[in-house]
Design a protein around this motif. Structure first.
Motif, mmCIF file in Angstrom:
data_model
loop_
_atom_site.group_PDB
_atom_site.id
_atom_site.type_symbol
_atom_site.label_atom_id
_atom_site.label_comp_id
_atom_site.label_asym_id
_atom_site.label_seq_id
_atom_site.Cartn_x
_atom_site.Cartn_y
_atom_site.Cartn_z
ATOM 1 N N GLU A 31 10.736 88.670 7.183
ATOM 2 C CA GLU A 31 9.717 87.177 7.244
ATOM 3 C C GLU A 31 9.268 86.779 5.769
ATOM 4 O O GLU A 31 8.697 87.682 5.102
ATOM 5 N N SER A 35 11.692 81.395 5.245
ATOM 6 C CA SER A 35 12.109 81.731 6.627
ATOM 7 C C SER A 35 10.944 81.034 7.520
ATOM 8 O O SER A 35 11.082 80.421 8.411
ATOM 9 N N ILE A 36 9.729 81.278 7.201
ATOM 10 C CA ILE A 36 8.609 81.124 8.094
ATOM 11 C C ILE A 36 8.318 79.278 8.052
ATOM 12 O O ILE A 36 8.314 78.731 8.952
ATOM 13 N N VAL A 77 1.671 83.952 7.787
ATOM 14 C CA VAL A 77 2.036 82.749 8.065
ATOM 15 C C VAL A 77 1.260 81.505 7.653
ATOM 16 O O VAL A 77 1.773 80.393 6.809
#
Length: 100
Positions: A31, A35-36, A77
């Protein structure tokens, strides 16, 4: 005269609860901020492409539109999407007071 009105049939009473929210998919990868952000773009694109659903009720066509929000996200995130740190508020960017 054809009057249309919007009626909310159901709204999630607890958007940050797993009771009504489920994972979209599982990905086995590291993560990262990149990629988020890529995954959020994909999800938002899919949501934007949703078509209204139409049903017939008593000889009337009733369109159903979907409104989805990204609510089940963790601090990592939020930090990646808002370019902030977990030490600051992701909404107003306030930081905790220093301990001088």
């Amino acid at each position: 005269m054809n009057l249309q009105r919007t009626v909310t049939l159901w709204e999630n009473p607890r958007p940050s609860s797993t009771r009504f929210c489920r994972p979209i998919k599982f990905m086995y990868m590291k993560e990262t901020t990149e990629s988020i952000r890529k995954e959020v773009v994909k999800v938002r694109d899919e949501v934007a492409k949703l078509n209204p659903y139409e049903i017939h009720i008593n000889d009337k066509l009733v369109p159903i539109n979907f409104v989805l929000h990204l609510t089940m996200v963790d601090g990592k995130v939020i930090n990646a999407l808002t370019e902030s740190s977990s030490q600051s508020c992701h909404i107003c960017k306030c930081k905790p007071p220093s301990k001088h």
